[in-house]
Design a protein around this motif. Structure first.
Motif, PDB file in Angstrom:
ATOM      1  N   ASN A 194      25.652  28.673  25.407  1.00 40.35           N
ATOM      2  CA  ASN A 194      25.056  27.408  24.994  1.00 40.35           C
ATOM      3  C   ASN A 194      25.202  27.138  23.501  1.00 40.35           C
ATOM      4  O   ASN A 194      24.475  26.317  22.932  1.00 40.35           O
ATOM      5  CB  ASN A 194      23.584  27.373  25.396  1.00 40.35           C
ATOM      6  N   THR A 195      26.150  27.819  22.880  1.00 47.82           N
ATOM      7  CA  THR A 195      26.558  27.495  21.521  1.00 47.82           C
ATOM      8  C   THR A 195      28.022  27.096  21.543  1.00 47.82           C
ATOM      9  O   THR A 195      28.801  27.571  22.371  1.00 47.82           O
ATOM     10  CB  THR A 195      26.351  28.691  20.566  1.00 47.82           C
ATOM     11  N   ASP A 196      28.390  26.200  20.644  1.00 48.77           N
ATOM     12  CA  ASP A 196      29.742  25.645  20.587  1.00 48.77           C
ATOM     13  C   ASP A 196      30.688  26.668  19.964  1.00 48.77           C
ATOM     14  O   ASP A 196      30.513  27.034  18.791  1.00 48.77           O
ATOM     15  CB  ASP A 196      29.716  24.365  19.755  1.00 48.77           C
ATOM     16  N   PRO A 197      31.708  27.116  20.693  1.00 48.97           N
ATOM     17  CA  PRO A 197      32.656  28.087  20.132  1.00 48.97           C
ATOM     18  C   PRO A 197      33.367  27.575  18.889  1.00 48.97           C
ATOM     19  O   PRO A 197      33.882  28.376  18.100  1.00 48.97           O
ATOM     20  CB  PRO A 197      33.654  28.317  21.275  1.00 48.97           C
ATOM     21  N   ASN A 198      33.412  26.261  18.713  1.00 54.94           N
ATOM     22  CA  ASN A 198      34.021  25.694  17.508  1.00 54.94           C
ATOM     23  C   ASN A 198      33.107  25.816  16.291  1.00 54.94           C
ATOM     24  O   ASN A 198      33.554  25.608  15.160  1.00 54.94           O
ATOM     25  CB  ASN A 198      34.367  24.229  17.735  1.00 54.94           C
ATOM     26  N   LEU A 199      31.853  26.137  16.542  1.00 55.38           N
ATOM     27  CA  LEU A 199      30.876  26.200  15.458  1.00 55.38           C
ATOM     28  C   LEU A 199      30.218  27.560  15.293  1.00 55.38           C
ATOM     29  O   LEU A 199      29.795  27.906  14.188  1.00 55.38           O
ATOM     30  CB  LEU A 199      29.770  25.156  15.697  1.00 55.38           C
ATOM     31  N   VAL A 200      30.094  28.307  16.368  1.00 51.69           N
ATOM     32  CA  VAL A 200      29.293  29.532  16.344  1.00 51.69           C
ATOM     33  C   VAL A 200      30.102  30.735  16.819  1.00 51.69           C
ATOM     34  O   VAL A 200      30.690  30.716  17.906  1.00 51.69           O
ATOM     35  CB  VAL A 200      28.039  29.382  17.231  1.00 51.69           C
ATOM     36  N   ASP A 201      30.117  31.775  15.995  1.00 54.51           N
ATOM     37  CA  ASP A 201      30.700  33.060  16.363  1.00 54.51           C
ATOM     38  C   ASP A 201      29.581  34.094  16.458  1.00 54.51           C
ATOM     39  O   ASP A 201      28.437  33.843  16.059  1.00 54.51           O
ATOM     40  CB  ASP A 201      31.728  33.520  15.318  1.00 54.51           C
ATOM     41  N   PHE A 202      29.935  35.270  16.955  1.00 55.24           N
ATOM     42  CA  PHE A 202      28.966  36.352  17.072  1.00 55.24           C
ATOM     43  C   PHE A 202      29.549  37.642  16.503  1.00 55.24           C
ATOM     44  O   PHE A 202      30.741  37.922  16.650  1.00 55.24           O
ATOM     45  CB  PHE A 202      28.563  36.563  18.537  1.00 55.24           C
ATOM     46  N   ASN A 225      37.267  36.392  22.203  1.00 57.31           N
ATOM     47  CA  ASN A 225      37.358  35.555  20.999  1.00 57.31           C
ATOM     48  C   ASN A 225      36.009  35.046  20.491  1.00 57.31           C
ATOM     49  O   ASN A 225      35.983  34.266  19.536  1.00 57.31           O
ATOM     50  CB  ASN A 225      38.311  34.383  21.220  1.00 57.31           C
ATOM     51  N   ARG A 226      34.906  35.464  21.100  1.00 55.18           N
ATOM     52  CA  ARG A 226      33.599  35.063  20.587  1.00 55.18           C
ATOM     53  C   ARG A 226      33.023  36.111  19.640  1.00 55.18           C
ATOM     54  O   ARG A 226      32.004  35.853  18.988  1.00 55.18           O
ATOM     55  CB  ARG A 226      32.607  34.820  21.732  1.00 55.18           C
ATOM     56  N   PHE A 227      33.624  37.304  19.616  1.00 56.29           N
ATOM     57  CA  PHE A 227      33.141  38.375  18.735  1.00 56.29           C
ATOM     58  C   PHE A 227      34.231  38.741  17.723  1.00 56.29           C
ATOM     59  O   PHE A 227      34.863  39.790  17.817  1.00 56.29           O
ATOM     60  CB  PHE A 227      32.760  39.616  19.549  1.00 56.29           C
ATOM     61  N   PRO A 228      34.470  37.901  16.718  1.00 55.33           N
ATOM     62  CA  PRO A 228      35.523  38.211  15.745  1.00 55.33           C
ATOM     63  C   PRO A 228      35.157  39.335  14.790  1.00 55.33           C
ATOM     64  O   PRO A 228      36.026  39.881  14.108  1.00 55.33           O
ATOM     65  CB  PRO A 228      35.697  36.889  14.991  1.00 55.33           C
ATOM     66  N   ILE A 229      33.870  39.685  14.741  1.00 52.66           N
ATOM     67  CA  ILE A 229      33.400  40.748  13.847  1.00 52.66           C
ATOM     68  C   ILE A 229      32.648  41.783  14.672  1.00 52.66           C
ATOM     69  O   ILE A 229      31.886  41.425  15.576  1.00 52.66           O
ATOM     70  CB  ILE A 229      32.456  40.215  12.764  1.00 52.66           C
ATOM     71  N   GLY A 230      32.868  43.045  14.349  1.00 59.35           N
ATOM     72  CA  GLY A 230      32.141  44.116  15.018  1.00 59.35           C
ATOM     73  C   GLY A 230      31.473  45.036  14.020  1.00 59.35           C
ATOM     74  O   GLY A 230      32.050  45.350  12.974  1.00 59.35           O
TER      75      GLY A 230
END
Length: 300
Positions: A194-202, A225-230
């Motif tokens: 429910n967050t916009d992938p164009n705006l929100v990453d995790f 592609n929603r977790f660009p940082i670990g």
């Protein structure tokens, strides 16, 4: 963890050699490996560049941030993820001044944890001005109901829009509570969907996912592609799984980093950030050096 509510890209020197059991390989001279990687990209099977979350050395940062960062750079970290230590994410300096120091040390100050509910427009403008890539909300705390997480999803979309307008990305860093069932739902799933992938990453904190009883690999596969940082943080197997104070030196705990980080690379994870919060028989700075050595020798 309550303190956290307030709140590189030179090529990393990589080791080469024949692959040994587990995930290690015999090292070559750092200058040889770094020059090769700069010429041809990350060595096949190696992790590549990696960073440090400065919270891991927060006591040293509070005493002398510049000398601390210089020492961190000497360990082999090439990326820095900051946090708001009470003097802002630039430690009382102007954003351009802090950026210049990082550049002189060959560090990429790509992101920082910060309270995105306060002065986000100013923070995003200053971050965008110096080419930072992310502002990350590190903690919202457990919520009483799914309605609270629904409001947070809306907030995150708004934060993402503000960040986007300033040329940076917004991301949220998980703790264990978003992976614990609430009213028949997993809050992290709701936030992802429910967050916009164009705006929100995790930012996927591997330690917290594991301690909540989940498999990080399954989340990477489910949400590519929603977790660009670990956050690369290990769990001491001798400490109860649900104990929040159980992080340890990388490679001495229970997490299978070659498998997890390899899956992360396959699914859009681009930044691998070391973090450690518990220190048994070693200092935070000594731990940071040991963790850097582990990352440099990690084979996927």
């Amino acid at each position: 963890m309550k303190d956290r509510r307030k709140f590189i890209q030179l090529t990393a020197a990589m080791s080469m050699g024949a692959i040994l059991p587990l995930q290690f390989c015999s090292p070559k001279k750092e200058s040889d490996s770094s020059s090769q990687e700069a010429a041809i990209g990350p060595l096949e099977g190696s992790l590549g560049a990696f960073g440090l979350q400065l919270w891991s050395v927060k006591e040293s940062m509070s005493e002398d941030p510049i000398e601390t960062i210089k020492k961190v750079a000497s360990f082999g970290y090439s990326q820095i993820e900051g946090f708001n230590g009470g003097k802002g994410i630039f430690w009382g300096m102007k954003n351009t001044e802090f950026k210049s120091i990082m550049d002189d040390l060959g560090l990429d100050f790509f992101a920082s944890h910060t309270n995105t509910f306060e002065n986000l427009e100013k923070q995003a403008a200053e971050a965008g001005e110096i080419g930072m890539k992310y502002l990350i909300n590190p903690y919202v705390g457990p919520q009483k109901s799914m309605d609270d997480f629904k409001r947070l999803a809306d907030d995150f979309n708004k934060h993402g829009e503000i960040c986007k307008q300033n040329g940076v990305r917004f991301a949220y860093h998980n703790h264990g509570y978003t992976f614990e069932e609430l009213e028949g739902q997993i809050p992290q799933e709701y936030l992802m969907e429910n967050t916009d992938p164009n705006l929100v990453d995790f930012e996927l904190d591997l330690y917290w996912v594991y301690t909540a009883g989940h498999d990080p690999i399954k989340w990477l596969e489910k949400y590519p592609n929603r977790f660009p940082i670990g956050h690369v943080k290990d769990k001491d197997g001798d400490v109860e799984i649900s104990d929040p104070k159980g992080s340890t030196i990388l490679g001495t705990g229970v997490l299978d980093f070659p498998a997890i980080l390899g899956k992360g690379k396959d699914n859009g994870m681009n930044y691998f950030v070391v973090e450690q919060e518990r220190f048994e028989g070693t200092s935070p700075m000594e731990a940071a050096e040991k963790n850097a050595n582990y990352m440099k020798n990690l084979s996927l």
